[in-house]
Design a protein around this motif. Sequence first.
Motif, short mmCIF file in Angstrom:
data_model
loop_
_atom_site.label_atom_id
_atom_site.label_comp_id
_atom_site.label_asym_id
_atom_site.label_seq_id
_atom_site.Cartn_x
_atom_site.Cartn_y
_atom_site.Cartn_z
N THR A 41 43.86 -17.33 -47.34
CA THR A 41 43.58 -17.68 -45.95
C THR A 41 44.26 -19.14 -45.41
O THR A 41 44.79 -18.99 -44.17
CB THR A 41 42.11 -17.43 -45.73
OG1 THR A 41 41.57 -16.25 -46.27
CG2 THR A 41 41.68 -17.69 -44.11
N GLU A 42 44.07 -19.92 -46.01
CA GLU A 42 44.39 -21.16 -45.65
C GLU A 42 45.69 -21.69 -45.91
O GLU A 42 46.02 -23.03 -46.09
CB GLU A 42 43.45 -22.21 -46.15
CG GLU A 42 41.96 -21.82 -45.36
CD GLU A 42 41.75 -21.69 -44.02
OE1 GLU A 42 42.75 -22.37 -43.32
OE2 GLU A 42 41.06 -20.87 -43.49
N PHE A 72 50.47 -14.17 -38.74
CA PHE A 72 49.39 -13.84 -39.78
C PHE A 72 49.56 -12.54 -40.22
O PHE A 72 48.57 -11.81 -40.14
CB PHE A 72 48.23 -14.27 -38.99
CG PHE A 72 47.87 -15.71 -39.25
CD1 PHE A 72 47.41 -16.52 -40.21
CD2 PHE A 72 48.22 -16.45 -37.93
CE1 PHE A 72 46.99 -17.76 -40.07
CE2 PHE A 72 48.06 -17.62 -37.71
CZ PHE A 72 47.34 -18.63 -38.85
N PRO A 86 36.97 -22.56 -45.17
CA PRO A 86 38.02 -21.68 -45.17
C PRO A 86 37.59 -20.55 -44.06
O PRO A 86 36.28 -20.36 -44.10
CB PRO A 86 38.67 -21.20 -46.21
CG PRO A 86 38.27 -22.24 -47.26
CD PRO A 86 37.01 -22.92 -46.73
N HIS A 87 38.28 -20.01 -43.18
CA HIS A 87 37.81 -18.90 -42.29
C HIS A 87 37.45 -17.75 -42.89
O HIS A 87 36.99 -16.68 -42.34
CB HIS A 87 38.85 -18.72 -41.14
CG HIS A 87 38.90 -19.63 -40.13
ND1 HIS A 87 39.71 -20.01 -39.30
CD2 HIS A 87 38.05 -20.64 -39.87
CE1 HIS A 87 39.44 -20.80 -38.17
NE2 HIS A 87 38.46 -21.41 -38.86
N SER A 88 37.79 -17.70 -44.08
CA SER A 88 37.55 -16.47 -44.91
C SER A 88 36.13 -16.43 -45.40
O SER A 88 35.51 -15.42 -45.58
CB SER A 88 38.29 -16.20 -46.31
OG SER A 88 38.48 -17.48 -46.90
N ASN A 129 39.97 -17.71 -50.36
CA ASN A 129 39.98 -18.92 -49.62
C ASN A 129 41.29 -19.42 -49.52
O ASN A 129 41.85 -20.02 -48.34
CB ASN A 129 38.90 -19.85 -50.11
CG ASN A 129 37.56 -19.71 -49.73
OD1 ASN A 129 37.34 -18.73 -48.99
ND2 ASN A 129 36.73 -20.17 -50.63
N LEU A 187 44.29 -18.78 -36.92
CA LEU A 187 44.11 -17.50 -37.11
C LEU A 187 43.38 -16.84 -36.08
O LEU A 187 43.94 -15.87 -35.55
CB LEU A 187 43.43 -17.59 -38.32
CG LEU A 187 42.57 -16.07 -38.77
CD1 LEU A 187 43.88 -15.16 -39.11
CD2 LEU A 187 41.82 -16.21 -40.08
N ALA A 215 44.76 -10.96 -52.51
CA ALA A 215 44.83 -12.22 -52.05
C ALA A 215 46.00 -13.32 -52.29
O ALA A 215 46.27 -14.18 -51.85
CB ALA A 215 43.36 -13.12 -52.78
N ARG A 271 49.40 -11.19 -43.13
CA ARG A 271 48.52 -10.60 -43.98
C ARG A 271 47.16 -9.98 -43.43
O ARG A 271 46.48 -9.34 -44.04
CB ARG A 271 47.93 -11.73 -45.12
CG ARG A 271 49.23 -12.30 -45.74
CD ARG A 271 48.68 -13.24 -46.72
NE ARG A 271 47.71 -12.81 -47.81
CZ ARG A 271 47.84 -12.24 -48.90
NH1 ARG A 271 48.97 -12.20 -49.26
NH2 ARG A 271 46.90 -11.96 -49.57
N SER A 272 46.82 -10.45 -42.15
CA SER A 272 45.80 -9.98 -41.24
C SER A 272 46.01 -8.47 -40.70
O SER A 272 47.03 -8.52 -39.77
CB SER A 272 45.33 -10.92 -40.50
OG SER A 272 45.01 -12.20 -41.05
#
Length: 567
Positions: A101-102, A316, A427-429, A98, A291, A144, A318-319
Motif C-alpha cells: 500500500t505504501e 494506483f 499505512p492506509h491498509s 502494508n 491514495l 500484495a 493495484r486499487s
Amino acid sequence: MDGGKPVTITAGGALLARLKAVGVDYIFANSGTDFPPIIEGLAEAEAQGVPLPRAIVIPHESAAMGMAHGYALATGRPQAVMAHTNVGLANCAIGAINAATEHIPVLLFSGRTPATEKGHFGSRTVPIGWGQEMRDQTALVREAVKWDDELRVPEHVGPTVDRAFAIASSTPRGPVYVSLPREVLCQPCPVEGLDAPPSMSPALHFPDPSAIHEAARLLAGASRPVIFAQRGAGSAEGFAALAELAGDWGIPVCQYWAVQLAMATDHPMAAGPDPSPLLAQADVILVLDALAPWSPDIHPLRPGCKVIQMGQDPLFQRSPVRHFRSDLTIACDLDRGLIALRDTMATLLRTAGTAERVAQVTARNAAARKTVLKRAEAGRAAPMTKEWVSLCLSRAIDGRKATILSELGCPLPPMKLSDHRAWYQEPHSGGLGWSFPAALGMQLADPSRLVVATMGDGSYMFSNPVACHQIAEALRLPILVMILNNGEWGAVRQSVTGLYPDGFAARANRMPLTSLAPLPDFTMIARASRAHAERVEDGDALSAAIARALDQIASGSPALLDIQIRA
C-alpha cells in the motif's frame, strides 16, 4: 578448493552472499525446520570469509516485516525478511499488505516444505513436513507482492536475487517474494560471480517535461489552486521544493490523513487537515501520491475543477476501485517531479493577485493553527486528550533530530515539525502492530536519531509487544514507545458514530465490540525486558514523564509511557 578459495558453497549460503552483493544490509529472520541449509550456509560462508548481510533473529514475523518497512523508510533501500514455510509466510502477510500500500520495497523469502519424502538430501524428516505443505503457498501474499518466484536450481541464486532487488526497487516500489525449497538450498552452488555487481538495474519513472509544463501552466493560471499531499515529498530536496513552490505562489497544502510529512506544520501554506473549505473553492488541484486525497462521498469537487495527479503510481493501479479525477497524470518520484515543477513555475510570471493570495492563505492558516494549539492546550485535564499528548511531545523534541510514528496515536496538527523525516503515520491498509517494529527498524538504520513510536492500546497489543521489547533490548535500540490508552477500539467507535450518529450503539452505555477492558499493565510488559516504564494519568505530569523517558533513552535504554487519555 581452488588456490585456497572455495569453488562451491551451499545454495543457502550463496543466496545470503548475493543479497550482500546487491546492497542488503540486514536479514530479519524467524527460522524453522526448513532453515538448516540457511543456517549451515551462514556458518559456512562466514568460515570461508564470504561477506554476508547481518542476520538477526526476530521472534515474530510481523515484527520482521515492520522492521524492514521502517528501515526502508529511513534509507530508501530494501532489506530481506526470511520466514519459514507457510505458517511463517502467513504471519508476514499483513506486513506485505502494508508495504504494498505504501510503495515500500522489501525482499520477502520463505522456506518451502520439501517436495520429496525420501531419496534426496533435504527430504522430509519430521511430520511437520507433511503438515505445512500447500498447493499454492504463494497465494498467501501474491496479491500484495509485485512479483514472485521459486528457486528451482542453485545456479539461479544470483539471477533470482538480482531480479528481486531490481523489481522491488523499480517504480512503483513494493515487496517481492521468493520461496526457497529445502532440497534446492541444500545443493552446492558455484561461488564464482556471487560478489559481482548486480546484473539488473531498477526501472525508474522520470517526469515528462511536457506534462510538467502543462501542470505549471494550470497552477500558475489558477485563481484558487490547492495541493493535497499524503505520502511526503520524496526527499529533503523535494520537501524544500514543495515549500518554495507553495510559498511563492500562495498555494495551500492540505495533508489529509498524511502518512508522511510533505510540509512543515507551521509553514505559512500548511492548511488544516479538513479538505472541505479548500475543495469548495479550488479550480486546480495538484494531488501528490495520495491514495485517497479526500472522500468523494462528503467532499465534492467544484464543477470544472482540473485535477493533476503525480506520484510513483498516480492512478494506483493495484486499487480496484479508485475513481478520482485525473486530467493530467504524471508518473515519477515525487522529489523529481516537485523540483521540475518548481523550476518550471519559476520561469512563469505571477499574476497581480498572487501576492494577495499569499497573504490571505497565510492569515487563514495562521488563524487555524492558533485554534488547533488552543484546543490542544485545553485538553490537559485528566483524562487528557490526544491533542495534548501531541503538543507535549512536540515541545519535548523541539530542536532534536527526531522521527515520530503514529499508529492511532499522536495526531499531527498540534505538532511543530519541519523535517521531511519527522512524521510517519500507519499505512492506509490498516495492518495494525506496525509502528513499534517500524520504529525499531528506523532506529537500526539511524542510531543517531530519536525515534518515538506512538500508538493506541489496541495497536500496542497487535505489535506482539513481548517480541518487540525483546528485540529492543537484544539490539540495544533505545526508542520511546508512547501508548495513548483509552481502553477501547477508538477508531471503530468513531466509524460507528460517523455512520449512525443517533443510533442505538452511539446511545448505549457501552458500545458493543469496542471495549478492551480489562487491559493488562503495559508497564510490566516493558519492564520484563528491562525498559524504563511509567503510567501517566495527569496531563500536568506528562511533560516531566516524557523528559524522564528521554533521559533514559539518552543513556541507551528503551522507554515506555502508558498514557491514560479520554475515550
